[in-house]
Design a protein around this motif. Structure first.
Motif, PDB file in Angstrom:
ATOM      1  N   ASP A  19      65.914  -0.857   6.645  1.00 14.37           N
ATOM      2  CA  ASP A  19      67.076  -0.136   7.180  1.00 14.37           C
ATOM      3  C   ASP A  19      68.303  -1.041   7.191  1.00 14.37           C
ATOM      4  N   ILE A  20      68.124  -2.276   7.655  1.00 14.42           N
ATOM      5  CA  ILE A  20      69.244  -3.212   7.787  1.00 14.42           C
ATOM      6  C   ILE A  20      69.816  -3.615   6.434  1.00 14.42           C
ATOM      7  N   VAL A  21      68.965  -3.840   5.445  1.00 12.42           N
ATOM      8  CA  VAL A  21      69.492  -4.261   4.144  1.00 12.42           C
ATOM      9  C   VAL A  21      70.349  -3.169   3.523  1.00 12.42           C
ATOM     10  N   GLU A  22      70.029  -1.909   3.808  1.00 11.19           N
ATOM     11  CA  GLU A  22      70.865  -0.809   3.327  1.00 11.19           C
ATOM     12  C   GLU A  22      72.231  -0.828   4.012  1.00 11.19           C
ATOM     13  N   ILE A  23      72.231  -1.078   5.302  1.00  8.55           N
ATOM     14  CA  ILE A  23      73.473  -1.102   6.076  1.00  8.55           C
ATOM     15  C   ILE A  23      74.338  -2.295   5.679  1.00  8.55           C
ATOM     16  N   LEU A  24      73.715  -3.460   5.520  1.00 13.60           N
ATOM     17  CA  LEU A  24      74.460  -4.686   5.220  1.00 13.60           C
ATOM     18  C   LEU A  24      74.707  -4.887   3.729  1.00 13.60           C
ATOM     19  N   ASN A  25      73.994  -4.125   2.906  1.00 15.53           N
ATOM     20  CA  ASN A  25      74.108  -4.247   1.450  1.00 15.53           C
ATOM     21  C   ASN A  25      73.731  -5.657   0.987  1.00 15.53           C
ATOM     22  N   VAL A  26      72.577  -6.115   1.475  1.00 17.79           N
ATOM     23  CA  VAL A  26      72.023  -7.405   1.054  1.00 17.79           C
ATOM     24  C   VAL A  26      70.608  -7.181   0.539  1.00 17.79           C
ATOM     25  N   ASN A  27      70.094  -8.150  -0.168  1.00 18.74           N
ATOM     26  CA  ASN A  27      68.752  -8.110  -0.716  1.00 18.74           C
ATOM     27  C   ASN A  27      67.721  -8.235   0.406  1.00 18.74           C
ATOM     28  N   GLN A  28      66.607  -7.514   0.286  1.00 13.88           N
ATOM     29  CA  GLN A  28      65.538  -7.543   1.287  1.00 13.88           C
ATOM     30  C   GLN A  28      65.030  -8.970   1.530  1.00 13.88           C
ATOM     31  N   THR A  29      64.786  -9.692   0.458  1.00 13.11           N
ATOM     32  CA  THR A  29      64.287 -11.063   0.590  1.00 13.11           C
ATOM     33  C   THR A  29      65.296 -11.947   1.302  1.00 13.11           C
ATOM     34  N   THR A  30      66.554 -11.775   0.979  1.00 10.51           N
ATOM     35  CA  THR A  30      67.616 -12.563   1.608  1.00 10.51           C
ATOM     36  C   THR A  30      67.661 -12.297   3.104  1.00 10.51           C
ATOM     37  N   TYR A  31      67.638 -11.030   3.485  1.00 10.68           N
ATOM     38  CA  TYR A  31      67.698 -10.710   4.915  1.00 10.68           C
ATOM     39  C   TYR A  31      66.469 -11.253   5.641  1.00 10.68           C
ATOM     40  N   SER A  32      65.316 -11.125   5.031  1.00 15.27           N
ATOM     41  CA  SER A  32      64.097 -11.657   5.625  1.00 15.27           C
ATOM     42  C   SER A  32      64.230 -13.159   5.857  1.00 15.27           C
ATOM     43  N   ARG A  33      64.843 -13.842   4.921  1.00 16.02           N
ATOM     44  CA  ARG A  33      65.062 -15.285   5.059  1.00 16.02           C
ATOM     45  C   ARG A  33      66.067 -15.584   6.181  1.00 16.02           C
ATOM     46  N   TYR A  34      67.069 -14.707   6.378  1.00 13.95           N
ATOM     47  CA  TYR A  34      67.986 -14.877   7.513  1.00 13.95           C
ATOM     48  C   TYR A  34      67.196 -14.822   8.814  1.00 13.95           C
ATOM     49  N   GLU A  35      66.334 -13.822   8.945  1.00 12.95           N
ATOM     50  CA  GLU A  35      65.569 -13.660  10.187  1.00 12.95           C
ATOM     51  C   GLU A  35      64.619 -14.831  10.437  1.00 12.95           C
ATOM     52  N   ARG A  36      64.034 -15.361   9.390  1.00 13.82           N
ATOM     53  CA  ARG A  36      63.101 -16.481   9.536  1.00 13.82           C
ATOM     54  C   ARG A  36      63.822 -17.809   9.734  1.00 13.82           C
ATOM     55  N   GLY A  37      65.125 -17.851   9.457  1.00 15.31           N
ATOM     56  CA  GLY A  37      65.880 -19.088   9.587  1.00 15.31           C
ATOM     57  C   GLY A  37      65.835 -19.954   8.351  1.00 15.31           C
ATOM     58  N   ASP A  38      65.338 -19.395   7.238  1.00 11.05           N
ATOM     59  CA  ASP A  38      65.285 -20.145   5.983  1.00 11.05           C
ATOM     60  C   ASP A  38      66.669 -20.326   5.372  1.00 11.05           C
ATOM     61  N   ILE A  39      67.589 -19.433   5.713  1.00  7.11           N
ATOM     62  CA  ILE A  39      68.971 -19.516   5.231  1.00  7.11           C
ATOM     63  C   ILE A  39      69.859 -19.592   6.469  1.00  7.11           C
ATOM     64  N   ASN A  40      70.569 -20.680   6.614  1.00  2.00           N
ATOM     65  CA  ASN A  40      71.445 -20.846   7.774  1.00  2.00           C
ATOM     66  C   ASN A  40      72.911 -20.582   7.464  1.00  2.00           C
ATOM     67  N   ASN A  41      73.244 -20.481   6.202  1.00  2.00           N
ATOM     68  CA  ASN A  41      74.650 -20.268   5.837  1.00  2.00           C
ATOM     69  C   ASN A  41      74.849 -18.820   5.385  1.00  2.00           C
ATOM     70  N   ILE A  42      74.792 -17.913   6.360  1.00  2.00           N
ATOM     71  CA  ILE A  42      75.000 -16.494   6.083  1.00  2.00           C
ATOM     72  C   ILE A  42      76.476 -16.304   5.740  1.00  2.00           C
ATOM     73  N   PRO A  43      76.768 -15.594   4.636  1.00  2.00           N
ATOM     74  CA  PRO A  43      78.171 -15.372   4.265  1.00  2.00           C
ATOM     75  C   PRO A  43      78.949 -14.678   5.379  1.00  2.00           C
ATOM     76  N   LEU A  44      80.211 -15.048   5.515  1.00  2.00           N
ATOM     77  CA  LEU A  44      81.048 -14.525   6.579  1.00  2.00           C
ATOM     78  C   LEU A  44      81.119 -13.002   6.556  1.00  2.00           C
ATOM     79  N   ASP A  45      81.238 -12.398   5.385  1.00  4.04           N
ATOM     80  CA  ASP A  45      81.330 -10.938   5.341  1.00  4.04           C
ATOM     81  C   ASP A  45      80.064 -10.281   5.883  1.00  4.04           C
ATOM     82  N   VAL A  46      78.914 -10.894   5.664  1.00  2.59           N
ATOM     83  CA  VAL A  46      77.654 -10.358   6.187  1.00  2.59           C
ATOM     84  C   VAL A  46      77.593 -10.566   7.699  1.00  2.59           C
ATOM     85  N   LEU A  47      78.025 -11.723   8.177  1.00  2.00           N
ATOM     86  CA  LEU A  47      78.064 -11.974   9.620  1.00  2.00           C
ATOM     87  C   LEU A  47      78.959 -10.968  10.334  1.00  2.00           C
TER      88      LEU A  47
END
Length: 77
Positions: A19-47
């Motif tokens: 649901d969230i990846v549709e709203i944010l227009n990001v890749n499923q794997t990318t969002y999953s990595r945001y939640e797990r903390g694997d990616i700490n530099n979330i783009p400003l537009d996504v934030l």
């Protein structure tokens, strides 16, 4: 970044990651990595999209504050 905050914000709205990846227009794997903390530099537009959607501040999402309440926002013209 406290990754539980992203998951908690999403789950508080009874949403799946799909649901969230549709709203944010990001890749499923990318969002999953945001939640797990694997990616700490979330783009400003996504934030910004996250903060607006979850009605919180970017500072809360990034664990700068524990105050969930958003800052007063300017009216958009």
């Amino acid at each position: 970044m406290n990754t539980n905050k992203l998951r908690d914000l999403r789950e508080d709205r009874d949403l799946t990651q799909a649901d969230i990846v549709e709203i944010l227009n990001v890749n499923q794997t990318t969002y999953s990595r945001y939640e797990r903390g694997d990616i700490n530099n979330i783009p400003l537009d996504v934030l910004i999209k996250m903060a607006l959607f979850f009605d919180t501040s970017i500072d809360y999402i990034l664990n700068v504050t524990d105050n969930k309440k958003p800052y007063k926002r300017k009216k958009m013209k």
